[in-house]
Design a protein around this motif. Structure first.
Motif, PDB file in Angstrom:
ATOM      1  N   MET A 185       0.866  -1.181   0.000  1.00 43.06           N
ATOM      2  CA  MET A 185       0.000   0.000   0.000  1.00 43.06           C
ATOM      3  C   MET A 185       0.902   1.230   0.000  1.00 43.06           C
ATOM      4  SD  MET A 185      -2.741  -1.358   2.834  1.00 43.06           S
ATOM      5  CE  MET A 185      -4.096  -0.235   2.563  1.00 43.06           C
ATOM      6  N   ASP A 186       0.721   2.089  -0.984  1.00 39.14           N
ATOM      7  CA  ASP A 186       1.565   3.273  -1.128  1.00 39.14           C
ATOM      8  C   ASP A 186       0.941   4.431  -0.342  1.00 39.14           C
ATOM      9  OD1 ASP A 186       2.657   5.731  -2.015  1.00 39.14           O
ATOM     10  OD2 ASP A 186       3.343   4.788  -3.868  1.00 39.14           O
ATOM     11  N   PRO A 187       1.675   4.972   0.635  1.00 36.30           N
ATOM     12  CA  PRO A 187       1.081   6.021   1.458  1.00 36.30           C
ATOM     13  C   PRO A 187       0.675   7.258   0.659  1.00 36.30           C
ATOM     14  CG  PRO A 187       3.413   5.702   2.005  1.00 36.30           C
ATOM     15  CD  PRO A 187       3.022   4.589   1.110  1.00 36.30           C
ATOM     16  N   LEU A 188       1.415   7.553  -0.421  1.00 37.19           N
ATOM     17  CA  LEU A 188       1.064   8.733  -1.217  1.00 37.19           C
ATOM     18  C   LEU A 188      -0.233   8.516  -1.988  1.00 37.19           C
ATOM     19  CD1 LEU A 188       4.571   9.873  -2.438  1.00 37.19           C
ATOM     20  CD2 LEU A 188       3.236  10.747  -0.547  1.00 37.19           C
ATOM     21  N   ASP A 189      -0.424   7.277  -2.477  1.00 43.26           N
ATOM     22  CA  ASP A 189      -1.697   6.956  -3.142  1.00 43.26           C
ATOM     23  C   ASP A 189      -2.864   7.087  -2.161  1.00 43.26           C
ATOM     24  OD1 ASP A 189      -0.294   6.428  -5.421  1.00 43.26           O
ATOM     25  OD2 ASP A 189      -0.389   4.238  -5.250  1.00 43.26           O
ATOM     26  N   LEU A 190      -2.634   6.589  -0.944  1.00 46.34           N
ATOM     27  CA  LEU A 190      -3.691   6.642   0.078  1.00 46.34           C
ATOM     28  C   LEU A 190      -3.985   8.084   0.485  1.00 46.34           C
ATOM     29  CD1 LEU A 190      -2.605   3.610   2.290  1.00 46.34           C
ATOM     30  CD2 LEU A 190      -4.463   3.676   0.624  1.00 46.34           C
ATOM     31  N   THR A 191      -2.935   8.901   0.534  1.00 49.22           N
ATOM     32  CA  THR A 191      -3.110  10.322   0.863  1.00 49.22           C
ATOM     33  C   THR A 191      -3.936  11.009  -0.211  1.00 49.22           C
ATOM     34  OG1 THR A 191      -1.003  10.357   2.037  1.00 49.22           O
ATOM     35  CG2 THR A 191      -1.855  12.465   1.335  1.00 49.22           C
ATOM     36  N   GLU A 192      -3.641  10.673  -1.463  1.00 45.20           N
ATOM     37  CA  GLU A 192      -4.377  11.239  -2.591  1.00 45.20           C
ATOM     38  C   GLU A 192      -5.858  10.856  -2.519  1.00 45.20           C
ATOM     39  OE1 GLU A 192      -4.628  13.439  -6.112  1.00 45.20           O
ATOM     40  OE2 GLU A 192      -2.814  13.149  -4.927  1.00 45.20           O
ATOM     41  N   LYS A 193      -6.104   9.599  -2.125  1.00 44.14           N
ATOM     42  CA  LYS A 193      -7.469   9.061  -2.130  1.00 44.14           C
ATOM     43  C   LYS A 193      -8.281   9.492  -0.905  1.00 44.14           C
ATOM     44  CE  LYS A 193      -9.747   4.584  -2.939  1.00 44.14           C
ATOM     45  NZ  LYS A 193      -9.499   3.143  -3.131  1.00 44.14           N
ATOM     46  N   TYR A 194      -7.634   9.483   0.267  1.00 40.27           N
ATOM     47  CA  TYR A 194      -8.385   9.715   1.510  1.00 40.27           C
ATOM     48  C   TYR A 194      -7.982  10.990   2.249  1.00 40.27           C
ATOM     49  CZ  TYR A 194      -9.650   4.822   0.847  1.00 40.27           C
ATOM     50  OH  TYR A 194     -10.128   3.643   0.326  1.00 40.27           O
ATOM     51  N   GLY A 195      -6.867  11.588   1.851  1.00 44.63           N
ATOM     52  CA  GLY A 195      -6.365  12.767   2.559  1.00 44.63           C
ATOM     53  C   GLY A 195      -5.305  12.379   3.576  1.00 44.63           C
ATOM     54  N   ALA A 196      -4.349  13.291   3.783  1.00 43.77           N
ATOM     55  CA  ALA A 196      -3.247  13.022   4.719  1.00 43.77           C
ATOM     56  C   ALA A 196      -3.759  12.828   6.141  1.00 43.77           C
ATOM     57  CB  ALA A 196      -2.234  14.163   4.671  1.00 43.77           C
ATOM     58  N   ASP A 197      -4.787  13.599   6.513  1.00 45.74           N
ATOM     59  CA  ASP A 197      -5.318  13.483   7.880  1.00 45.74           C
ATOM     60  C   ASP A 197      -5.850  12.083   8.157  1.00 45.74           C
ATOM     61  OD1 ASP A 197      -4.803  16.110   8.709  1.00 45.74           O
ATOM     62  OD2 ASP A 197      -6.660  16.854   7.836  1.00 45.74           O
ATOM     63  N   ALA A 198      -6.579  11.521   7.190  1.00 46.37           N
ATOM     64  CA  ALA A 198      -7.155  10.187   7.390  1.00 46.37           C
ATOM     65  C   ALA A 198      -6.051   9.141   7.522  1.00 46.37           C
ATOM     66  CB  ALA A 198      -8.081   9.830   6.225  1.00 46.37           C
ATOM     67  N   LEU A 199      -5.002   9.261   6.696  1.00 47.26           N
ATOM     68  CA  LEU A 199      -3.896   8.293   6.787  1.00 47.26           C
ATOM     69  C   LEU A 199      -3.180   8.440   8.118  1.00 47.26           C
ATOM     70  CD1 LEU A 199      -2.070   6.117   5.625  1.00 47.26           C
ATOM     71  CD2 LEU A 199      -0.733   7.908   4.512  1.00 47.26           C
ATOM     72  N   ARG A 200      -2.859   9.666   8.494  1.00 44.96           N
ATOM     73  CA  ARG A 200      -2.185   9.906   9.781  1.00 44.96           C
ATOM     74  C   ARG A 200      -2.998   9.325  10.933  1.00 44.96           C
ATOM     75  NH1 ARG A 200       1.218  15.041  10.302  1.00 44.96           N
ATOM     76  NH2 ARG A 200       0.456  14.995  12.442  1.00 44.96           N
ATOM     77  N   PHE A 201      -4.293   9.669  10.954  1.00 43.36           N
ATOM     78  CA  PHE A 201      -5.124   9.247  12.082  1.00 43.36           C
ATOM     79  C   PHE A 201      -5.253   7.726  12.128  1.00 43.36           C
ATOM     80  CE2 PHE A 201      -8.603   8.876  15.021  1.00 43.36           C
ATOM     81  CZ  PHE A 201      -8.415   9.963  15.871  1.00 43.36           C
ATOM     82  N   THR A 202      -5.375   7.105  10.967  1.00 46.12           N
ATOM     83  CA  THR A 202      -5.467   5.636  10.908  1.00 46.12           C
ATOM     84  C   THR A 202      -4.236   5.006  11.542  1.00 46.12           C
ATOM     85  OG1 THR A 202      -6.738   5.764   8.852  1.00 46.12           O
ATOM     86  CG2 THR A 202      -5.726   3.654   9.367  1.00 46.12           C
ATOM     87  N   LEU A 203      -3.060   5.467  11.139  1.00 47.63           N
ATOM     88  CA  LEU A 203      -1.808   4.879  11.636  1.00 47.63           C
ATOM     89  C   LEU A 203      -1.647   5.125  13.132  1.00 47.63           C
ATOM     90  CD1 LEU A 203       0.470   5.844   8.617  1.00 47.63           C
ATOM     91  CD2 LEU A 203      -0.315   3.539   9.223  1.00 47.63           C
ATOM     92  N   ILE A 204      -1.979   6.329  13.581  1.00 49.76           N
ATOM     93  CA  ILE A 204      -1.857   6.640  15.014  1.00 49.76           C
ATOM     94  C   ILE A 204      -2.849   5.795  15.815  1.00 49.76           C
ATOM     95  CG2 ILE A 204      -2.134   8.444  16.768  1.00 49.76           C
ATOM     96  CD1 ILE A 204      -1.305  10.474  14.510  1.00 49.76           C
TER      97      ILE A 204
END
Length: 879
Positions: free
Chosen positions: A534-553
């Motif tokens: 899973m590419d974090p930049l693709d996920l950021t593009e799709k869901y937004g950086a906030d959603a990726l950050r919050f998911t990981l935290i």
């Protein structure tokens, strides 16, 4: 300006980041009197691009940095990249190969120019990618492990350790890459299980007719370098042979039979061939018995001059066939077994790695390790989770000399010069080496470079200006916390501990937080071959950086790997949307102004309760972050924003706002104040949406940003246990009614009557006070107090009060009983199938662990659901 209907992260992220960075707010201030807070960014390889492990570590480090910055600390998150010796050299060599040339054609100086050119153009991609996640390190202080200052530190450390006798040159076994022509570290060796063969060879015992001792090997070509056969001293079969010799086939050498506990009587014949120059265990046996060490390979993996003439220059695997043919002809192959075994490969070159005896530079790690062990024992540095301390101790207490030389061109060239007689002069520059050697003595510099981990080991103090005594070094060392993956606890963490204590006299960090692996949703490691990366930049593009950050935290539980599913990202994107919609609700209800508002003056119970809950959750978040329980911090803020604020408080506020009056004014101001508090507390987790809303919901002066705002402080007097108890009662009543409606399959839109029995006067008063809220939130027609329950009713109890829901006219009771019976039957069948699987020994032995766990979880979930349905059925049967 009105808020847009929907939140589009892609429209705001780049804009905000540019403003943040240009504001200079990421920078530390060495002259300030604020207490320091320091995190050293693990320097990613300059060749690298962002993967999920980086994204996790970046999100956690940024959370800590933003949080401590808001708490008034002078925060330094020190960024930089690693020169990544082998990886970078390979990238540039591949470029040259496409151009039809090689580094050897260019020569060392020209080749290094090309590498620096590549670094200027393409290096640092990962650093740009980290910005997309909202990372706020002090980019103005970005370092590179081969920049001038860090190179100066490397030279100083090497020379000092050499003069202290802690760096030396020795002939020892290393992991040798026959393609890259260099030694590599254990970390760069990838062990792969594969099918192979085990050849059992017969060695004739000297002076005996047709008497043999059988040894087994997966690498028959190395037998030409055997210098002994080892047997266990307690093995009765071989006691009479200890001290005798065998004739080593295909050579004219006799080699001794020695007694050594390395030989396992239970394994194979119990006798082991000893090849000290090509096996790490055999090397140790040879040292114990003072055996010769014969290297039979050259640097390219071809047989060398120490082998019989017919093998010299023959590639190792071709030589294996020739050796076996000759042994077969002599009837010295006893048997051949098909086996599965682990084979070491170079993670960069993909070639099989050879243990190889060669001259290399070493650090006396054992001596340096002692103070580093004691520092953890004494609690100067603490590992989180604590069990990693045991891993650290196990490795440090059995530490081997650290091979620090690499046969590469890209890296810190070893500061050692040789005269024509082979004498070595170690100095920080050639001028000093010449002084040591004497005028007119011709010197040649050692061509090798240092292991990349050598410069990385100095990172916590070299980046702060050491060896110069800088104000930064004085203020920011010892650092507060290092966040890193457990896979480099030996290669980096332990070495930073050793070097930091030796050169600074203090540990490099107070805490080491070991984060887990990010796996796919089934718990499998992400890899290109599996196709599950899973590419974090693709996920950021799709869901937004906030959603990726919050998911990981939110998934970063101590000691537990993260099973990342896109559904989690969708869920946390929905969380961002929920927050956006809550802000729009506030805007539409004129609840975005709270000038002069003091939460201590709130009079309405719901306001007192939500303020009480805010004070509690702020403390809960602080304790969780300070204890590195990141998932608990994220879950606490999530539960408060989504549940307490949006689902309860805003719903409770709706009828009050519609009525108007003083209560409505207080609710508006409280709501506005709460929204701003939420944006502030949530900002370290989700910086983009919170910053955007903060800007839009009020007129702000230039430079007024959440990035530089203070973390909230609340007076304990804002806690109100009475209001909290009252609201807890309201929540329990609504939740219980909703639960019964759901269990009984009452249509969501249908309104039901609520009959209340056995209520005390105070409870009756609460029902009357919150009648409108209850009717709205529980979908009720009327609330009436009764002494008996009518036929066709479901009863449930909250506290001492009986709640009665007459549902006979709303649902078909017989049809509902039939539905529940069918659903229970289906669940019982599912459980039986799962039990059959888990009871099948073949399935349990062969299925991956994650599949077994998935089946167990499915059973647990099915049992819980079945119990719920059975209770609902029992209630219906009582109607």
């Amino acid at each position: 300006m009105a808020l847009d209907k929907t939140f589009d992260p892609n429209a705001i992220e780049e804009k905000h980041y540019k403003e943040w960075e240009e504001s200079g707010s990421f920078k530390c201030d060495v002259d300030s009197d604020k207490a320091p807070y320091t995190i050293m960014m693990p320097p990613p390889n300059v060749t690298g691009s962002l993967h999920m492990g980086h994204a996790l570590n970046t999100a956690l480090q940024d959370l800590l940095t933003r949080y401590n910055r808001m708490k008034g600390k002078d925060a330094l998150w020190q960024p930089g990249t690693d020169h990544a010796g082998i990886a970078t050299q390979m990238v540039v060599e591949r470029m040259l190969d496409k151009e039809g040339t090689s580094r050897h054609d260019l020569g060392r100086d020209k080749f290094l120019e090309r590498v620096w050119d590549w670094k200027a153009e393409s290096g640092g991609t990962i650093v740009r990618q980290m910005r997309a996640l909202g990372a706020t390190p002090d980019w103005s202080r970005e370092r590179f492990t081969m920049d001038e200052g860090l190179s100066k530190a490397v030279l100083k450390v090497f020379v000092q350790l050499y003069k202290e006798g802690l760096i030396y040159k020795d002939k020892r076994l290393v992991n040798w890459d026959t393609k890259l022509l260099t030694s590599i570290s254990d970390l760069e060796v990838e062990s792969k299980e594969q099918k192979g063969k085990m050849w059992h060879l017969k060695y004739p015992i000297e002076g005996e007719v047709e008497q043999f001792i059988t040894v087994a090997t997966t690498r028959p070509e190395t037998m030409l370098g055997d210098t002994a056969v080892a047997v266990n001293p307690e093995d009765e079969r071989y006691k009479d042979l200890i001290g005798k010799f065998v004739a080593l086939p295909l050579t004219d050498r006799l080699i001794p039979i020695v007694a050594d506990e390395h030989a396992d009587p239970e394994a194979g014949s119990g006798a082991v061939k000893i090849t000290p120059a090509h096996d790490f265990n055999d090397y140790e046996v040879a040292k114990r018995h003072d055996l010769p060490m014969i290297n039979v390979l050259d640097i390219h993996g071809n047989m060398n001059e120490n082998t019989p003439a017919k093998y010299r220059g023959v590639e190792r695997f071709k030589a294996r066939k020739l050796v076996l043919e000759e042994l077969e002809a002599l009837d010295l192959v006893d048997k051949v077994e098909d086996i599965k075994h682990t084979v070491p490969y170079g993670d960069r070159s993909g070639t099989i790695i050879e243990p190889y005896l060669t001259d290399q530079w070493y650090v006396d790690a054992k001596t340096l390790a002692q103070p580093a062990i004691k520092a953890v024992e004494d609690g100067d540095t603490v590992f989180v989770p604590k069990q990693w301390e045991n891993t650290y101790y196990a490795w440090m207490r059995d530490i081997q000399p650290w091979c620090i030389s690499r046969q590469l061109w890209w890296g810190h060239q070893i500061p050692a010069w040789y005269d024509e007689n082979g004498n070595v002069y170690v100095a920080e520059n050639e001028e000093e080496a010449q002084k040591e050697a004497g005028a007119g003595v011709k010197l040649t510099r050692d061509p090798d470079v240092l292991d990349t981990w050598f410069s990385s080991a100095l990172w916590p103090f070299s980046t702060l200006g050491w060896p110069d005594k800088t104000p930064e070094l004085e203020k920011y060392y010892t650092t507060d916390v290092l966040l890193t993956g457990f896979d480099i606890i030996f290669f980096w963490v332990a070495r930073m501990m050793m070097m930091g204590i030796h050169f600074m006299g203090e540990v490099p960090f107070k805490t080491v937080y070991m984060h887990a692996l990010v796996r796919d949703e089934k718990g499998q490691k992400m890899s290109k071959s599996r196709g599950n990366v899973m590419d974090p930049l693709d996920l950021t593009e799709k869901y937004g950086a906030d959603a990726l950050r919050f998911t990981l935290i939110a998934m970063a539980a101590q000691g537990r790997d993260i099973k990342l599913a896109e559904s989690r990202l969708e869920g946390y994107r929905n969380f961002a949307t929920k927050l956006w919609n809550a802000a729009r609700y506030c805007e539409m209800n004129d609840a975005l102004s709270h000038d002069g508002y003091d939460p201590a003056n709130a009079t309405f119970a719901a306001n007192k309760w939500i303020i009480h809950e805010l004070v509690n959750v702020k403390d809960e978040i602080e304790k969780a972050i300070d204890g590195y329980r990141f998932n608990e911090a994220a879950n606490a803020v999530y539960a408060f924003v989504w549940g307490t604020f949006c689902d309860w408080y805003l719903e409770i506020s709706k009828p009050i706002l519609q009525e108007g009056g003083d209560a409505a004014d207080e609710v508006r101001q409280t709501t506005s104040w709460l929204l701003e508090q939420i944006l502030t507390i949530l900002n370290p987790f989700m910086p983009y949406i919170t910053e955007e809303l903060y800007r839009q919901i009020a007129q702000r002066s230039d430079g007024d940003r959440l990035l530089t705002s203070d973390w909230p402080q609340y007076d304990n007097a804002l806690r109100d246990d009475d209001a909290a108890l009252k609201m807890k009662w309201l929540q329990n009543v609504v939740t219980e009614i909703r639960s019964v409606r759901s269990d009984m399959n009452v249509p969501a839109g249908a309104k039901v009557d609520l009959l209340v029995k056995d209520a005390s006067d105070s409870i009756k008063a609460s029902f009357q006070e919150y009648a409108e809220v209850l009717q709205r939130m529980a979908r009720l027609n009327v609330i009436e107090f009764v002494d008996t329950a009518p036929k066709g009713s479901i009863q449930t109890i909250v506290g001492q009060t009986t709640l009665i829901l007459p549902i006979a006219e709303i649902i078909d009771l017989d049809a509902e009983r039939e539905r529940l019976n069918k659903a229970i039957g289906k669940i019982d069948q599912d459980i039986a199938k799962i039990d059959a699987k888990l009871g099948n020994e073949k399935f349990v032995n062969n299925a991956p662990e994650e599949i077994i766990e998935e089946q167990k979880q499915r059973k647990t979930d099915a049992l819980a659901k079945g119990d719920k349905l059975k209770k609902a059925l029992a209630q219906l049967n009582d109607v």
